[in-house]
Scaffold this motif. Structure first.
Motif, PDB file in Angstrom:
ATOM      1  N   PHE A 193      -3.650   3.746  -2.825  1.00  0.00           N
ATOM      2  CA  PHE A 193      -3.537   2.998  -4.077  1.00  0.00           C
ATOM      3  C   PHE A 193      -2.268   3.345  -4.846  1.00  0.00           C
ATOM      4  O   PHE A 193      -1.738   4.445  -4.746  1.00  0.00           O
ATOM      5  CB  PHE A 193      -4.731   3.321  -4.993  1.00  0.00           C
ATOM      6  CG  PHE A 193      -6.054   2.916  -4.416  1.00  0.00           C
ATOM      7  CD1 PHE A 193      -6.525   1.610  -4.547  1.00  0.00           C
ATOM      8  CD2 PHE A 193      -6.842   3.840  -3.730  1.00  0.00           C
ATOM      9  CE1 PHE A 193      -7.739   1.236  -4.014  1.00  0.00           C
ATOM     10  CE2 PHE A 193      -8.070   3.476  -3.195  1.00  0.00           C
ATOM     11  CZ  PHE A 193      -8.519   2.163  -3.340  1.00  0.00           C
ATOM     12  N   TYR A 194      -1.821   2.404  -5.634  1.00  0.00           N
ATOM     13  CA  TYR A 194      -0.848   2.705  -6.685  1.00  0.00           C
ATOM     14  C   TYR A 194      -1.286   1.941  -7.915  1.00  0.00           C
ATOM     15  O   TYR A 194      -2.036   0.953  -7.814  1.00  0.00           O
ATOM     16  CB  TYR A 194       0.579   2.329  -6.258  1.00  0.00           C
ATOM     17  CG  TYR A 194       0.851   0.839  -6.209  1.00  0.00           C
ATOM     18  CD1 TYR A 194       0.522   0.075  -5.084  1.00  0.00           C
ATOM     19  CD2 TYR A 194       1.426   0.178  -7.306  1.00  0.00           C
ATOM     20  CE1 TYR A 194       0.757  -1.288  -5.042  1.00  0.00           C
ATOM     21  CE2 TYR A 194       1.671  -1.189  -7.264  1.00  0.00           C
ATOM     22  CZ  TYR A 194       1.332  -1.917  -6.129  1.00  0.00           C
ATOM     23  OH  TYR A 194       1.554  -3.277  -6.092  1.00  0.00           O
ATOM     24  N   PHE A 195      -0.866   2.400  -9.075  1.00  0.00           N
ATOM     25  CA  PHE A 195      -1.275   1.736 -10.293  1.00  0.00           C
ATOM     26  C   PHE A 195      -0.226   0.718 -10.693  1.00  0.00           C
ATOM     27  O   PHE A 195       0.954   1.046 -10.816  1.00  0.00           O
ATOM     28  CB  PHE A 195      -1.523   2.752 -11.416  1.00  0.00           C
ATOM     29  CG  PHE A 195      -2.189   2.115 -12.602  1.00  0.00           C
ATOM     30  CD1 PHE A 195      -3.557   1.862 -12.590  1.00  0.00           C
ATOM     31  CD2 PHE A 195      -1.450   1.749 -13.720  1.00  0.00           C
ATOM     32  CE1 PHE A 195      -4.184   1.245 -13.668  1.00  0.00           C
ATOM     33  CE2 PHE A 195      -2.074   1.132 -14.807  1.00  0.00           C
ATOM     34  CZ  PHE A 195      -3.436   0.886 -14.787  1.00  0.00           C
ATOM     35  N   ASN A 196      -0.658  -0.514 -10.859  1.00  0.00           N
ATOM     36  CA  ASN A 196       0.267  -1.569 -11.249  1.00  0.00           C
ATOM     37  C   ASN A 196       0.140  -1.764 -12.764  1.00  0.00           C
ATOM     38  O   ASN A 196      -0.845  -2.311 -13.259  1.00  0.00           O
ATOM     39  CB  ASN A 196      -0.102  -2.858 -10.493  1.00  0.00           C
ATOM     40  CG  ASN A 196       0.832  -4.003 -10.826  1.00  0.00           C
ATOM     41  OD1 ASN A 196       1.218  -4.204 -11.972  1.00  0.00           O
ATOM     42  ND2 ASN A 196       1.186  -4.763  -9.811  1.00  0.00           N
ATOM     43  N   ALA A 197       1.139  -1.272 -13.483  1.00  0.00           N
ATOM     44  CA  ALA A 197       1.050  -1.263 -14.946  1.00  0.00           C
ATOM     45  C   ALA A 197       0.998  -2.678 -15.515  1.00  0.00           C
ATOM     46  O   ALA A 197       0.352  -2.926 -16.534  1.00  0.00           O
ATOM     47  CB  ALA A 197       2.230  -0.491 -15.520  1.00  0.00           C
ATOM     48  N   PRO A 202      -5.362  -0.748 -10.421  1.00  0.00           N
ATOM     49  CA  PRO A 202      -4.810  -0.207  -9.183  1.00  0.00           C
ATOM     50  C   PRO A 202      -4.653  -1.330  -8.162  1.00  0.00           C
ATOM     51  O   PRO A 202      -5.403  -2.313  -8.206  1.00  0.00           O
ATOM     52  CB  PRO A 202      -5.863   0.802  -8.720  1.00  0.00           C
ATOM     53  CG  PRO A 202      -7.082   0.535  -9.511  1.00  0.00           C
ATOM     54  CD  PRO A 202      -6.747  -0.358 -10.654  1.00  0.00           C
ATOM     55  N   CYS A 203      -3.684  -1.189  -7.305  1.00  0.00           N
ATOM     56  CA  CYS A 203      -3.505  -2.136  -6.205  1.00  0.00           C
ATOM     57  C   CYS A 203      -3.455  -1.338  -4.915  1.00  0.00           C
ATOM     58  O   CYS A 203      -3.186  -0.139  -4.929  1.00  0.00           O
ATOM     59  CB  CYS A 203      -2.179  -2.893  -6.338  1.00  0.00           C
ATOM     60  SG  CYS A 203      -2.048  -3.868  -7.844  1.00  0.00           S
ATOM     61  N   ALA A 207      -2.211  -3.996   2.295  1.00  0.00           N
ATOM     62  CA  ALA A 207      -3.455  -4.689   2.637  1.00  0.00           C
ATOM     63  C   ALA A 207      -3.606  -4.668   4.145  1.00  0.00           C
ATOM     64  O   ALA A 207      -2.611  -4.715   4.876  1.00  0.00           O
ATOM     65  CB  ALA A 207      -3.391  -6.116   2.134  1.00  0.00           C
ATOM     66  N   GLN A 208      -4.865  -4.598   4.573  1.00  0.00           N
ATOM     67  CA  GLN A 208      -5.101  -4.529   6.005  1.00  0.00           C
ATOM     68  C   GLN A 208      -4.526  -5.771   6.692  1.00  0.00           C
ATOM     69  O   GLN A 208      -4.693  -6.889   6.200  1.00  0.00           O
ATOM     70  CB  GLN A 208      -6.598  -4.456   6.279  1.00  0.00           C
ATOM     71  CG  GLN A 208      -6.895  -3.847   7.613  1.00  0.00           C
ATOM     72  CD  GLN A 208      -8.389  -3.875   7.895  1.00  0.00           C
ATOM     73  OE1 GLN A 208      -9.091  -4.821   7.569  1.00  0.00           O
ATOM     74  NE2 GLN A 208      -8.871  -2.819   8.523  1.00  0.00           N
ATOM     75  N   PRO A 213       1.672  -4.789  -0.133  1.00  0.00           N
ATOM     76  CA  PRO A 213       0.754  -4.428  -1.223  1.00  0.00           C
ATOM     77  C   PRO A 213      -0.177  -5.586  -1.563  1.00  0.00           C
ATOM     78  O   PRO A 213       0.179  -6.745  -1.366  1.00  0.00           O
ATOM     79  CB  PRO A 213       1.689  -4.149  -2.407  1.00  0.00           C
ATOM     80  CG  PRO A 213       3.035  -3.985  -1.837  1.00  0.00           C
ATOM     81  CD  PRO A 213       3.070  -4.724  -0.537  1.00  0.00           C
ATOM     82  N   ARG A 214      -1.340  -5.231  -2.054  1.00  0.00           N
ATOM     83  CA  ARG A 214      -2.253  -6.292  -2.478  1.00  0.00           C
ATOM     84  C   ARG A 214      -2.969  -5.892  -3.763  1.00  0.00           C
ATOM     85  O   ARG A 214      -3.570  -4.823  -3.855  1.00  0.00           O
ATOM     86  CB  ARG A 214      -3.273  -6.579  -1.384  1.00  0.00           C
ATOM     87  CG  ARG A 214      -4.231  -7.634  -1.861  1.00  0.00           C
ATOM     88  CD  ARG A 214      -4.946  -8.419  -0.792  1.00  0.00           C
ATOM     89  NE  ARG A 214      -5.997  -9.187  -1.462  1.00  0.00           N
ATOM     90  CZ  ARG A 214      -7.221  -9.295  -1.002  1.00  0.00           C
ATOM     91  NH1 ARG A 214      -7.567  -8.726   0.124  1.00  0.00           N
ATOM     92  NH2 ARG A 214      -8.111  -9.991  -1.678  1.00  0.00           N
ATOM     93  N   CYS A 215      -2.865  -6.757  -4.748  1.00  0.00           N
ATOM     94  CA  CYS A 215      -3.539  -6.510  -6.027  1.00  0.00           C
ATOM     95  C   CYS A 215      -4.717  -7.466  -6.153  1.00  0.00           C
ATOM     96  O   CYS A 215      -4.845  -8.410  -5.377  1.00  0.00           O
ATOM     97  CB  CYS A 215      -2.579  -6.744  -7.190  1.00  0.00           C
ATOM     98  SG  CYS A 215      -1.180  -5.605  -7.156  1.00  0.00           S
TER      99      CYS A 215
END
Ligand code: PPS
Length: 267
Positions: A193-197, A202-203, A207-208, A213-215
């Motif tokens: 995860f990372y946090f999308n401000a 979190p996103c 993505a599989q 990335p996927r939010c």
């Protein structure tokens, strides 16, 4: 479902508006598309199928079947039916502060129905009177009452209560609990995860299948309408005894944050 190998998952608009969300071989509840829609666990392909067993694909050995239907948590006949189908179903309920949940619910309806009366006008009878528990946005947050209905059929040990707030602040921590509950190896961790401000959520870093990335989609993290503090306070006071009962019933030691209001938009 017979053991940790097969589980279904349901939502609590749940419980997500999450009120709450459930999981089991075929399951229930207000709650969460969070887990596997976003970060598909290798052992848990999501099944967006109707909750009738006959319509579900066969689950192979080593796979877990998830089914999520947020409204099950608040549907009177759901526990009996699910129990008669599989008493070993595991149930995951995502709960969040019921006041925030109600506002989130209202925000969703408002987005589809412009011109809706104000939140306060709907939450209180005649806009000023007692809390209107017939309004679903309010009723769904009476978690203790809904849980009572489930506990007539399933022991508490079949439930996992996931915090909607912590899914945002500590997704890996909550998903760690989910994986443990389902008897899965902890594959999804902090590093996913990372946090999308901008999004405020979190996103997934990757993505599989895509490696990108996927939010969460546009309908998640919708701005909430401004609700007068007096309305929030009244509703908070209304829920207090129900929340206390819910904490007692579930042995939950950490009450949800009192984030009566999150994002606000002003006209
Ligand atoms: N993965 C994850 N983590 C944390 N929070 C999440 C997640 N998925 C959905 N949500 C929040 O749940 C609220 C309801 O979401 P939905 O619009 O999907 O509800 S519904 O299932 O369509 O009824 C909505 O809350 P608000 O944004 O506060 O209104 C969603 O943002």
């Amino acid at each position: 479902m017979g053991g940790p190998g097969r589980v279904g998952k349901g939502e609590a608009q749940l419980p997500c508006r999450f009120g709450a969300s459930l999981a089991g071989e075929v399951s229930t509840g207000p709650g969460s598309d969070l887990v596997w829609e976003e970060g598909q666990h290798p052992l848990t392909p999501p099944l967006h199928t109707p909750s009738r067993r006959s319509l579900m694909p066969r689950t192979l050995d080593g796979q877990i079947t998830l089914e999520k239907t947020p409204s099950y948590f608040v549907t009177r006949e759901a526990p009996r039916r699910i129990h008669s189908m599989s008493p070993a179903t595991k149930l995951i309920v995502v709960v969040r502060n019921p006041v925030t949940r109600a506002i989130s619910d209202y925000a969703q309806t408002l987005s589809k129905t412009p011109g809706l009366p104000s939140f306060g006008a709907l939450a209180f009878r005649r806009g000023l009177g007692p809390v209107d528990t017939a309004w679903s946005a309010v009723r769904i947050g009476l978690y203790a009452q809904h849980l009572d209905n489930w506990l007539r059929y399933f022991p508490l040990s079949r439930f996992l209560f996931v915090s909607g707030e912590r899914l945002v602040s500590d997704p890996a921590g909550e998903l760690g609990r989910v994986q443990d509950f389902l008897g899965l190896k902890r594959v999804v961790t902090d590093k996913h995860f990372y946090f999308n401000a901008t999004k405020g959520f979190p996103c997934l870093k990757k993505a599989q299948g895509s490696g990108r990335p996927r939010c969460l989609g546009k309908s998640k993290g919708r701005p909430h309408p401004r609700v007068p503090e007096s309305v929030v306070q009244r509703l908070r006071a209304f829920y207090r005894p129900f929340n206390r009962k819910f904490y007692q019933m579930t042995g939950q030691s950490r009450p949800w944050a009192h984030a009566g209001q999150r994002k606000i938009f002003t006209k």
